[in-house]
Design an enzyme around this catalytic site. Structure first.
Site, mmCIF file in Angstrom:
data_model
loop_
_atom_site.group_PDB
_atom_site.id
_atom_site.type_symbol
_atom_site.label_atom_id
_atom_site.label_comp_id
_atom_site.label_asym_id
_atom_site.label_seq_id
_atom_site.Cartn_x
_atom_site.Cartn_y
_atom_site.Cartn_z
ATOM 1 N N ASP A 204 0.862 -1.192 0.000
ATOM 2 C CA ASP A 204 0.000 0.000 0.000
ATOM 3 C C ASP A 204 0.895 1.238 0.000
ATOM 4 O O ASP A 204 2.112 1.140 0.197
ATOM 5 C CB ASP A 204 -0.866 -0.059 1.271
ATOM 6 C CG ASP A 204 -1.909 1.043 1.338
ATOM 7 O OD1 ASP A 204 -2.295 1.583 0.291
ATOM 8 O OD2 ASP A 204 -2.331 1.365 2.480
ATOM 9 N N ASP B 201 -9.089 3.681 -2.381
ATOM 10 C CA ASP B 201 -10.034 4.158 -1.367
ATOM 11 C C ASP B 201 -11.311 4.734 -1.961
ATOM 12 O O ASP B 201 -11.493 5.946 -2.059
ATOM 13 C CB ASP B 201 -9.347 5.207 -0.489
ATOM 14 C CG ASP B 201 -8.184 4.618 0.290
ATOM 15 O OD1 ASP B 201 -8.092 3.375 0.375
ATOM 16 O OD2 ASP B 201 -7.363 5.394 0.801
ATOM 17 N N GLU C 141 2.579 4.906 -4.047
ATOM 18 C CA GLU C 141 2.504 5.811 -5.230
ATOM 19 C C GLU C 141 3.811 6.562 -5.447
ATOM 20 O O GLU C 141 4.122 6.851 -6.611
ATOM 21 C CB GLU C 141 1.336 6.791 -5.043
ATOM 22 C CG GLU C 141 -0.032 6.144 -5.121
ATOM 23 C CD GLU C 141 -0.342 5.200 -3.964
ATOM 24 O OE1 GLU C 141 0.136 5.454 -2.849
ATOM 25 O OE2 GLU C 141 -1.027 4.206 -4.189
HETATM 26 O O1 MIG Z 1 -3.667 6.115 4.645
HETATM 27 O O2 MIG Z 1 -3.459 0.827 5.729
HETATM 28 O O3 MIG Z 1 -5.914 2.189 0.429
HETATM 29 O O4 MIG Z 1 -6.844 -0.021 1.834
HETATM 30 O O5 MIG Z 1 -6.734 0.071 4.640
HETATM 31 C C1 MIG Z 1 -4.457 4.968 4.585
HETATM 32 C C2 MIG Z 1 -4.612 1.592 5.906
HETATM 33 C C3 MIG Z 1 -3.603 3.766 4.332
HETATM 34 C C4 MIG Z 1 -4.890 3.040 2.416
HETATM 35 C C5 MIG Z 1 -5.374 1.834 1.693
HETATM 36 C C6 MIG Z 1 -6.381 1.108 2.525
HETATM 37 C C7 MIG Z 1 -5.763 0.715 3.843
HETATM 38 C C8 MIG Z 1 -5.243 1.956 4.567
HETATM 39 N N1 MIG Z 1 -4.305 2.662 3.715
#
Ligand code: MIG
Length: 799
Positions: A405, A483, A408
């Site tokens: 996650d 999200d 980016e």
């Molecule tokens: O700033 O890890 O898209 O699926 O649950 C949020 C917490 C960070 C974004 C992800 C989401 C995940 C969440 N993350």
């Protein structure tokens, strides 16, 4: 700091007349009076690569997207010239380069234009950054439509849109948010029943304009790098997409459990909560294969650590979950907490693995752990190290999948939500700034993760899911759409985005079912599950701060309906697994948007609600509250309504019943659909019999069934089974032939055939031309079922 948008525009430069060209094996090089060089490389009969260098010197030839083993080679290449053009002819199409200004045009073998340069290649010098902003414009034909570009949350048909690629963490994005998590600079155009593809392999911020600025012009450009693009000719979209997917690569088969139902939340902790959730699935007989651990399982969000208060013995927990049929998937983010007592941080610091700013300081940014440094995943040595970090998590503790996650990369509380553009990257030895490396940072992280999980999970197959990605990243990982929000509009978006990802080479994709932000009503949740079970990746996820999103939370009715759909997914696993195999093998998208399924039918060009799951199942989600049915388009051909076996002739729009317990599903006539019994998780049962739903057709239809051990690599030693069922229907007979290849034999020995839509009563049955009494086949005249040996060669039913 100078951002790309604050630059002063100094005017465009253009190539002038051709002075000479030369031709070797597969490449034709052109040079203009003002020193512009164009290199056209023939890669396949239907694919050319075009590169431009404004001062005659090309950059190092390096791409993260292109699969180094991609098939290439062509049958025919002819290069001729006349007064106005240099003409390149392959077996599939013609490319003409104008002597005046090296504008390029592509034509089919009858001379019909496929795609012609408008202004063609031009550029703007970038004094501040060095290099050029490289640009390309093409003439668009009347009635031309456009598809592709990855995860864009906008209309499926891109005509009239202007979009750019810059991987961005977009919490609670909306319809028409431009830049999302992924950069897939690949699109397909379609006009006059001719389709072509453009893959602009440039990792800088790229831009695409589809008749937005000017009605008959499409253009694409980048904030740096080379004008380096691939032109792929169809004329079928299928040819374009499979050629693109060959070029950028295909994943390996996932373990079958990864195609089951997954449950996730931010976050399930402590261990007792995880167990409470998994036990509830089993207690309620709601199938589920995977449970996810979001960031709170870690010790202060330090990657590769555990919070020992919440999870005192992760290895024990993971193995207990496994015994109950649950695979554990854990999240890993890129940010490494600045903490000298944290060994991973210390090691990376000592080995100089963290990204630095242009003048030397480390790239420091705030994410979940607080202030962090970030590994440079574009450095092969860093990737190797990162892979090694999975030894304990995967090899020892037994976690089966990893979720990447924030790659980016996302940074909190800063303008642009990511690294400043001056950050330096290794880029596999082609050192560059973040302007060039931004869009592939997440892909390279997922790649390193894939290598590690694969190594430590061997001989089982790895499962990876990532948020950010670039073209070609499908070789390493699955993905989700980030999200989203629990609204009806987002259900619509999920449908469009997953179809778009499938048309962009990234079929292993799904949305956060039910919506990540906010909370769905029971009705929305139900409709979303009904759609989600037809997505290649099927996971419920939510941010957790708006309440529960487990299937039992919404009451008995929702639980019963959603269970029925998840059970249907489990029954269809052999069908989905076969579609996955065809994706891995041939690059065929797992979902086929209607335009892909039947591009000749112009009705399909603006359709995006309906899609084909695999090859033969038509699905159309309900995307509004409070309805008992909806209008939908049935593509050409004949289709059986899955719910009542009524045969319908397509090529028209119609109203279809869809009360809350029903999503419209149709089966293509002639299809043979394989089904497992319902299981609570993959391989819970030894499958004793496979059901084949056989849908009568007057005429012929082929259906495939791929099987193997569901995990592991024996399939690569020929230990798989690929069966083709050839159905031939006549007025009062039906013939089913089976061809098999591969050395795998599924554990079951019989098939239960169930016939649908037979226009006659079965009176006699022949096996390999010998009559067999109906009783011997346990024939049930009412149910239209019979049991046959799985190895039958030819079966003949006569009325
Ligand atoms: O700033 O890890 O898209 O699926 O649950 C949020 C917490 C960070 C974004 C992800 C989401 C995940 C969440 N993350």
């Amino acid at each position: 700091m100078i951002t790309n948008t604050e630059l002063e525009y100094k005017g465009d430069l253009y190539p002038t007349a051709l002075i000479s060209f030369e031709h070797d094996q597969d490449t034709i090089s052109f040079i203009t009076k003002n020193g512009v060089r164009l290199m056209i490389q023939v890669l396949r009969d239907n694919m050319l690569r075009l590169r431009y260098a404004t001062s005659g010197i090309f950059e190092d030839d390096f791409s993260y997207a292109v699969d180094k083993d991609h098939p290439h080679g062509f049958n025919q290449l002819k290069v001729e010239e006349n007064e106005t053009h240099v003409i390149i002819t392959t077996e599939k199409f013609i490319c003409k380069v104008a002597r005046d200004d090296i504008r390029v045009g592509m034509y089919d073998l009858n001379g019909k234009p496929i795609l012609e340069d408008e202004q063609g290649f031009h550029w703007e010098e970038s004094f501040e950054f060095g290099g050029n902003f490289v640009k390309m414009s093409k003439t668009s034909r009347d009635q031309e439509n456009f598809f592709g570009l990855g995860d864009k949350p906008t209309n499926f048909n891109l005509k009239g849109k202007r979009l750019s690629m810059w991987n961005t963490d977009q919490y609670a994005y909306g319809k028409d948010t431009n830049e999302l998590y992924k950069a897939v600079p690949f699109y397909m155009g379609l006009h006059n029943n001719m389709s072509y593809g453009i893959f602009f392999d440039n990792t800088f911020k790229t831009h695409f304009d589809f008749c937005h600025e000017r009605r008959n012009v499409t253009s694409f450009w980048a904030d740096g790098g080379e004008m380096n693009y691939y032109f792929i000719y169809g004329p079928e979209m299928n040819d374009v997409l499979t050629t693109y997917t060959d070029l950028t690569g295909k994943p390996e088969l996932p373990p079958m459990w990864a195609l089951g139902f997954h449950q996730c939340k931010w976050s399930y902790y402590p261990e007792s909560k995880v167990k409470e959730i998994t036990s509830k699935f089993r207690e309620l007989n709601f199938p589920c294969d995977a449970i996810y651990l979001d960031i709170d399982y870690m010790d202060g969000f330090r990657c590769f650590t555990w919070n020992k208060e919440y999870f005192p013995d992760p290895k024990r927990m993971v193995s207990e979950l496994e015994e109950d049929g649950f695979k554990t998937v854990a999240i890993i983010d890129p940010g490494i907490k600045i903490d000298l007592s944290y060994d991973i941080f210390k090691e990376a610091l000592e080995k100089n693995y963290f990204c630095r700013r242009a003048d030397g300081p480390y790239m420091q940014g705030k994410v979940w752990p607080g202030e962090c440094y970030f590994p440079d995943f574009t450095n092969p040595e860093v990737r190797e190290w990162w892979s090694g970090l999975y030894r304990e998590l995967i090899g020892d503790i037994g976690v089966k999948g990893v979720w990447n996650d924030m790659n980016e990369p996302a940074v909190m509380e800063v303008p642009g939500k990511t690294f400043p553009l001056d950050v330096r990257h290794d880029y596999d030895g082609h050192r560059c700034s973040h302007r060039k490396a931004h869009n592939i940072y997440g892909m390279q992280m997922a790649r390193a993760t894939y290598e590690g999980v694969k190594k430590y999970n061997f001989p089982k197959r790895p499962f990876i899911i990532t948020r950010a990605n670039y073209s070609g990243g499908q070789r390493y990982t699955s993905t989700w759409t980030g999200d989203n929000i629990a609204t009806w509009e987002h259900l619509w978006l999920a449908n469009v985005q997953i179809q778009r990802l499938c048309l962009s080479g990234m079929s292993f994709a799904g949305s956060d079912i039910g919506g990540f932000a906010e909370q769905p009503s029971g009705e929305l949740y139900t409709r979303w599950i009904q759609l989600g079970v037809f997505h290649p990746f099927c996971r419920v996820h939510s941010s957790g701060d708006h309440g529960e999103q487990e299937p039992w939370f919404f009451g008995e009715e929702v639980l019963d309906i959603t269970r029925k759909y998840v059970e249907l997914r489990y029954q269809l696993l052999p069908y989905l697994y076969t579609a996955f195999y065809q994706y891995v093998q041939e690059g065929m998208p797992i979902l086929k948007p209607l335009v892909y399924f039947d591009q000749q039918d112009v009705q399909t060009h603006y359709r995006s609600d309906e899609f084909i799951f695999g090859n033969q199942i038509l699905v159309c989600p309900v995307q509004e509250p409070n309805v008992q049915g909806r209008r939908m388009y049935i593509p050409r051909g004949k289709w059986y309504n899955f719910w009542n076996d009524k045969l319908i002739t397509g090529g028209k729009e119609m109203y279809v019943d869809a009360p809350l317990e029903t999503i419209p599903i149709f089966i293509k006539e002639g299809a043979v659909i394989p089904k497992y019994p319902v299981q609570q998780y993959v391989d819970q049962l030894d499958i004793e019999e496979l059901t084949l739903d056989v849908y009568y057709k007057l005429g012929k239809e082929n259906s495939d069934l791929y099987e193997d051990a569901h995990d592991g690599y024996e399939y690569r030693q020929n230990i798989y089974s690929l069966r083709t069922f050839k159905l031939t229907g006549k007025e009062d007979e039906i013939i089913l032939q089976q061809h098999k290849s591969g050395k795998y034999s599924a554990p079951y020995s019989t098939l239960k055939l169930k016939f649908h839509g037979l226009p006659f009563d079965i009176k006699r049955v022949f096996f390999e031309n010998e009559e067999v009494p109906l009783e011997k086949l346990q024939f049930n005249a009412e149910e239209k079922t019979m049991i046959v040996d799985k190895e039958f060669g030819e079966l003949h039913l006569v009325g």
